[in-house]
Design an enzyme around this catalytic site. Structure first.
Site, short mmCIF file in Angstrom:
data_model
loop_
_atom_site.label_atom_id
_atom_site.label_comp_id
_atom_site.label_asym_id
_atom_site.label_seq_id
_atom_site.Cartn_x
_atom_site.Cartn_y
_atom_site.Cartn_z
N TYR A 124 -12.13 8.89 -6.73
CA TYR A 124 -12.02 7.46 -6.45
C TYR A 124 -13.22 6.99 -5.65
CZ TYR A 124 -7.05 8.34 -7.32
OH TYR A 124 -5.86 8.71 -7.86
N ASP A 132 -3.04 0.82 -10.02
CA ASP A 132 -2.50 -0.48 -9.62
C ASP A 132 -3.21 -1.60 -10.38
OD1 ASP A 132 -0.78 0.69 -7.84
OD2 ASP A 132 -2.10 0.42 -6.10
N TYR A 188 -1.66 9.02 -2.71
CA TYR A 188 -1.75 7.57 -2.55
C TYR A 188 -3.03 7.26 -1.78
CZ TYR A 188 3.12 7.24 -4.04
OH TYR A 188 4.28 7.29 -4.76
#
Ligand SMILES: [Zn+2]
Ligand SMILES: [Zn+2]
Length: 514
Positions: free
Chosen positions: A405, A339, A477
């Site tokens: 992440y 993103d 996600y």
């Protein structure tokens, strides 16, 4: 037939010997003096046991130890009808579908040569359809064939009906002109390989084919091939360093034989690398302004740039390269994307930059890396680049890798930190269900994705903020995994903590690709 060839064939025969019932499909000559039967398992032919058909007899013969007599002589092969040879029967009045006119038989008969000279054939075409190997090549060869014909028939010269070649419409006279146009068009373009094509009018091709098959020597070269060859020769004579290739050329050239219009397609070049996005707020690819839809002159809201975001990974990397290579534009092919507000760290995200219509293709990649470094300072980093082919684009696009992440979020009202940590760690190794997130539902089909959380560790608390590091399957996600997207992701960090979680930031720490 030498021993080595026999050795190579033996396994095939051994296979045949041990495989009954097999039916012979066909016999093929693979080496001089050898014929090989190709077999395929099949059902018993109908009526087996009845009178054997010819083929069945052969099968019987074949399966009964054909392997031990692997060699057949040439004579036997011919008897066997395996060789179909074309014989030209002297009485045959048909010649390639046309009736032979004995006043002007096909070349290389002297009367045939005289006939094609009469109808106006040029020296280039004379050379290629005469069937004679004469002195020199192309035009020179044709002119010496013509001189010989004039010596044989002193009146031939006066019988020529036109000086317009019906085979090529004098296109060979334009070779120099065509080549000049090609190099004019490419004067600012660097290239070392070229694919060359010429488009000829259909009626010319048909007429040429008709005349050539009627009067030309058997096996004469067709017009298109001869023209292209002449053009190649002309370019070589100009000492241009060009390799003619049939695939992956630097430039593709198409000439219209009627108008002599030259179309040039400068093929793109490709660079592979990995980028780190070290600053937030940068989309991966160029993003047109929402207000003016990216029209060239832009609008007030995009300050005349046509862009919603001035910077993009694509342009931070691609623009200095585009400029250095004198290219028209770039395309950016990333291995997935993050993103806009997400950083991408570690060893970076693999990508291929496609540079369209470059006028230079030879700059050292180290120089390009330096240019990117200056241009993208504190925004995007690229350590190295390598030249690659279009194939790499698909490789990058289709690759699916696990990623690690780090995500920071606010979780209010956590009382027992130890308990909270235990709850978060309970997700380690779990499989979660993710409905298509609301934020992307306008461009993605609604479905439920099942993804695995490979690992969670390093849970840190700071006031009401929590930071965790986790490794997940490709396509997870991550923000939704934390805030649950109103229950569309289950389980989620929010569901195990039992309190609202609000994402503050997210980093891709590593893309685990080869
Ligand atoms: Zn001609
Ligand atoms: Zn705008």
């Amino acid at each position: 037939m030498n021993y080595t060839a026999l050795q190579m064939l033996r396994p095939l025969y051994e296979g045949i010997k041990s495989s009954i019932p097999y039916r012979a499909l066909s016999k093929q000559r693979v080496l001089p003096g050898v014929s090989v039967a190709i077999y395929m398992q099949d059902k018993e032919p109908e009526g087996a046991g009845d009178k054997l058909e010819e083929e069945d007899e052969w099968q019987l013969y074949a399966s009964a130890g054909y392997a031990s007599s692997e060699l057949e002589t040439d004579e036997k092969v011919s008897e066997d009808d395996s060789l179909e040879e074309t014989w030209f029967d002297g009485d045959d009045l048909e010649f390639e579908g046309n009736t032979v006119n004995w006043d002007s038989p096909p070349c290389p008969a002297p009367l045939g040569i005289a006939h094609v000279i009469k109808i106006g054939v040029c020296d280039h075409c004379l050379a290629r359809i005469s069937g004679l190997n004469s002195r020199g090549s192309g035009q020179n060869s044709g002119s010496s064939i013509r001189d010989d014909a004039f010596l044989r028939d002193t009146e031939l010269k006066s019988k020529i009906i036109q000086d317009y070649c019906p085979l090529c419409e004098n296109l060979f006279d334009d070779i120099d002109n065509i080549v000049d146009r090609v190099f004019d068009t490419l004067s600012d373009t660097e290239f070392s390989t070229m694919q060359f094509g010429i488009h000829l009018p259909k009626d010319l091709v048909q007429e040429e084919d008709r005349i050539r098959s009627k009067y030309g020597a058997q096996g004469s070269y067709h017009l298109k091939g001869a023209i292209v060859e002449s053009i190649h020769e002309r370019i070589r004579n100009l000492d241009k360093e060009v390799d003619f290739v049939k695939e992956k050329p630097d430039v593709m050239v198409l000439v219209d034989g009627l108008t002599l219009r030259v179309d040039v397609d400068v093929r793109p070049i490709f660079l592979y690398g990995r980028y780190r996005k070290v600053s937030r707020g940068i989309p991966q690819t160029r993003w047109p302004c929402r207000a003016c839809r990216g029209r060239a002159q832009g609008c007030d809201s995009c300050e005349e740039t046509g862009l919603q975001y001035i910077d993009s990974v694509q342009d931070l990397i691609g623009e200095p390269i585009r400029e250095a290579l004198g290219a028209e534009d770039t395309s950016f092919h990333g291995m997935g994307r993050e993103d806009i507000d997400v950083r991408c760290l570690g060893s970076g995200r693999p990508f291929v930059l496609e540079v369209k219509k470059p006028s230079k293709r030879q700059l050292p990649v180290e120089d390009l890396v330096d240019l990117v470094r200056e241009n993208a300072l504190e925004k995007v980093e690229v350590d190295s680049l390598t030249w690659c082919t279009r194939k790499k684009v698909n490789e990058v696009k289709q690759s699916r890798s696990e990623k690690t992440y780090t995500i920071r979020f606010r979780a209010e009202g956590l009382v027992d930190i130890e308990d909270a940590e235990k709850s978060i760690l309970s997700l380690d190794g779990q499989v979660i269900d993710q409905e298509t997130p609301q934020r992307v539902s306008h461009r993605r089909a609604a479905k439920i994705r099942r993804r695995k959380i490979t690992s969670i560790d390093n849970v840190r608390f700071e006031g009401d903020e929590v930071e965790i590091t986790m490794r997940c399957e490709a396509g997870t996600y991550i923000k939704e995994l934390v805030h649950s997207d109103e229950g569309r992701t289950t389980p989620s960090v929010q569901s195990v903590l039992g309190t609202d979680c609000e994402v503050i930031w997210l980093d891709v720490l590593e893309i685990h690709s080869k």
